[in-house]
Design a protein around this motif. Sequence first.
Motif, short mmCIF file in Angstrom:
data_model
loop_
_atom_site.label_atom_id
_atom_site.label_comp_id
_atom_site.label_asym_id
_atom_site.label_seq_id
_atom_site.Cartn_x
_atom_site.Cartn_y
_atom_site.Cartn_z
N TYR A 36 -20.31 22.43 -30.95
CA TYR A 36 -20.01 21.31 -30.18
C TYR A 36 -20.38 21.59 -28.66
O TYR A 36 -20.43 22.72 -28.18
CB TYR A 36 -18.35 21.06 -30.20
N PRO A 37 -20.65 20.37 -28.20
CA PRO A 37 -20.93 20.68 -26.58
C PRO A 37 -19.70 20.62 -25.46
O PRO A 37 -18.79 20.14 -25.96
CB PRO A 37 -21.72 19.08 -26.27
N ALA A 38 -20.06 21.56 -24.74
CA ALA A 38 -18.93 21.46 -23.54
C ALA A 38 -18.80 20.47 -22.68
O ALA A 38 -19.91 19.89 -22.13
CB ALA A 38 -19.32 22.97 -22.83
N ARG A 39 -17.71 19.85 -22.55
CA ARG A 39 -17.23 18.66 -22.11
C ARG A 39 -16.12 18.63 -21.07
O ARG A 39 -16.08 18.00 -20.23
CB ARG A 39 -17.22 17.32 -22.88
N THR A 40 -15.37 19.25 -21.76
CA THR A 40 -13.92 19.34 -20.91
C THR A 40 -13.68 20.39 -20.38
O THR A 40 -14.51 21.65 -20.70
CB THR A 40 -12.50 19.16 -21.91
N TRP A 41 -12.49 20.81 -19.48
CA TRP A 41 -12.16 21.88 -19.05
C TRP A 41 -11.87 23.10 -19.94
O TRP A 41 -12.32 24.09 -19.85
CB TRP A 41 -10.91 21.94 -17.90
N ARG A 42 -11.27 22.69 -21.04
CA ARG A 42 -11.02 23.58 -21.98
C ARG A 42 -12.24 24.33 -22.71
O ARG A 42 -12.54 25.48 -23.01
CB ARG A 42 -10.23 23.09 -23.13
N ASP A 43 -13.14 23.20 -22.86
CA ASP A 43 -14.53 23.75 -23.27
C ASP A 43 -15.17 24.67 -22.62
O ASP A 43 -15.60 26.01 -23.23
CB ASP A 43 -15.26 22.52 -23.60
N SER B 8 -16.25 28.68 -23.15
CA SER B 8 -17.53 29.13 -23.14
C SER B 8 -17.67 30.39 -22.07
O SER B 8 -18.57 31.32 -22.24
CB SER B 8 -18.26 27.60 -22.27
N LEU B 9 -17.08 30.25 -21.17
CA LEU B 9 -17.14 31.44 -19.98
C LEU B 9 -16.40 32.51 -20.47
O LEU B 9 -16.88 33.57 -20.35
CB LEU B 9 -16.25 31.08 -18.73
N ALA B 10 -15.58 32.45 -21.58
CA ALA B 10 -15.01 33.63 -22.09
C ALA B 10 -16.05 34.11 -23.16
O ALA B 10 -15.77 35.51 -23.29
CB ALA B 10 -13.50 33.14 -22.84
N LEU C 147 -13.40 28.69 -32.15
CA LEU C 147 -13.86 29.93 -32.31
C LEU C 147 -14.52 30.35 -30.94
O LEU C 147 -15.15 29.61 -30.26
CB LEU C 147 -14.63 30.31 -33.38
N LEU C 148 -14.71 31.54 -30.84
CA LEU C 148 -15.70 31.94 -29.52
C LEU C 148 -17.13 31.70 -30.03
O LEU C 148 -17.31 31.38 -31.29
CB LEU C 148 -15.52 33.51 -29.54
N PHE C 149 -18.01 31.98 -29.05
CA PHE C 149 -19.62 31.81 -29.40
C PHE C 149 -19.70 30.17 -29.72
O PHE C 149 -20.64 30.12 -30.42
CB PHE C 149 -19.86 32.78 -30.40
N TRP C 150 -19.21 29.34 -29.00
CA TRP C 150 -19.51 28.06 -28.97
C TRP C 150 -19.47 27.33 -30.27
O TRP C 150 -20.09 26.65 -30.81
CB TRP C 150 -20.87 27.72 -28.21
N ARG C 151 -18.26 27.83 -31.18
CA ARG C 151 -18.22 27.35 -32.62
C ARG C 151 -16.89 26.75 -32.66
O ARG C 151 -15.77 27.07 -32.00
CB ARG C 151 -18.58 28.42 -33.44
N TYR C 152 -16.53 26.03 -34.00
CA TYR C 152 -15.29 25.75 -34.51
C TYR C 152 -15.36 26.02 -35.90
O TYR C 152 -16.40 26.00 -36.63
CB TYR C 152 -14.96 24.24 -33.95
#
Length: 218
Positions: free
Chosen positions: A124-131, A135-137, A205-210
Amino acid sequence: MPFDHNDHYHRLLLSQVPPGARTALDVGCGTGRFARRLAGLGLEVDAIDPSGETVDCARALSARDPGAPAPRYRQADVTELELPSRYYDFISCLASIHHMPFSTAGALRDSLAPGGVLVVLGCYPARTWRDWAWSLAAVPVNAVARAAVAVRERLRSPGAGPSDGKADPSDAERVSAPTRQPEVTLPQIRREAAGLLPGCRIRRLLFWRYLLVFSNSP
């Protein structure tokens, strides 16, 4: 890149295979790593991918171990297939659902046998502060994991010399399926999944996955 984000979650996905499962479908199988792991569990696996090059590589990689159970590979676009109704005990989509309309999940749902399980390892693309927080983590963890795998690979094949012009047997492993950037946000995925896959569970999940897990209750 030596560290593959999808491969990292294979064990988690395999833990979702229901007891007594006999048949499986791997959608967007790429070079067949996960499909081969499913076949290694004793399942009859249909593995499909729209890329002919990656399907050819998947067959070549399976042929290296003729004694191991092999998936049935097929070049096909799942959105154009008429899938068998209520047939598969397990269906997996690893980083492939964003290459097609999410409504395709409805066809996969209908192809599940009673008690069958659909798992989606999605992007999924990062759009919100939670995303962005997730991503930073993931960034430092990703860097450490890549470095660790690179070191392990270097130690595994020390003193590799230059090519002698012959085909490298690992060439097939370096082929990767065509990729596409995800466009559907995680909140949109949750909304669509709620209608198509009632009762499904979705978690980041980490690594930009769900991870999405849907059980077809008998």
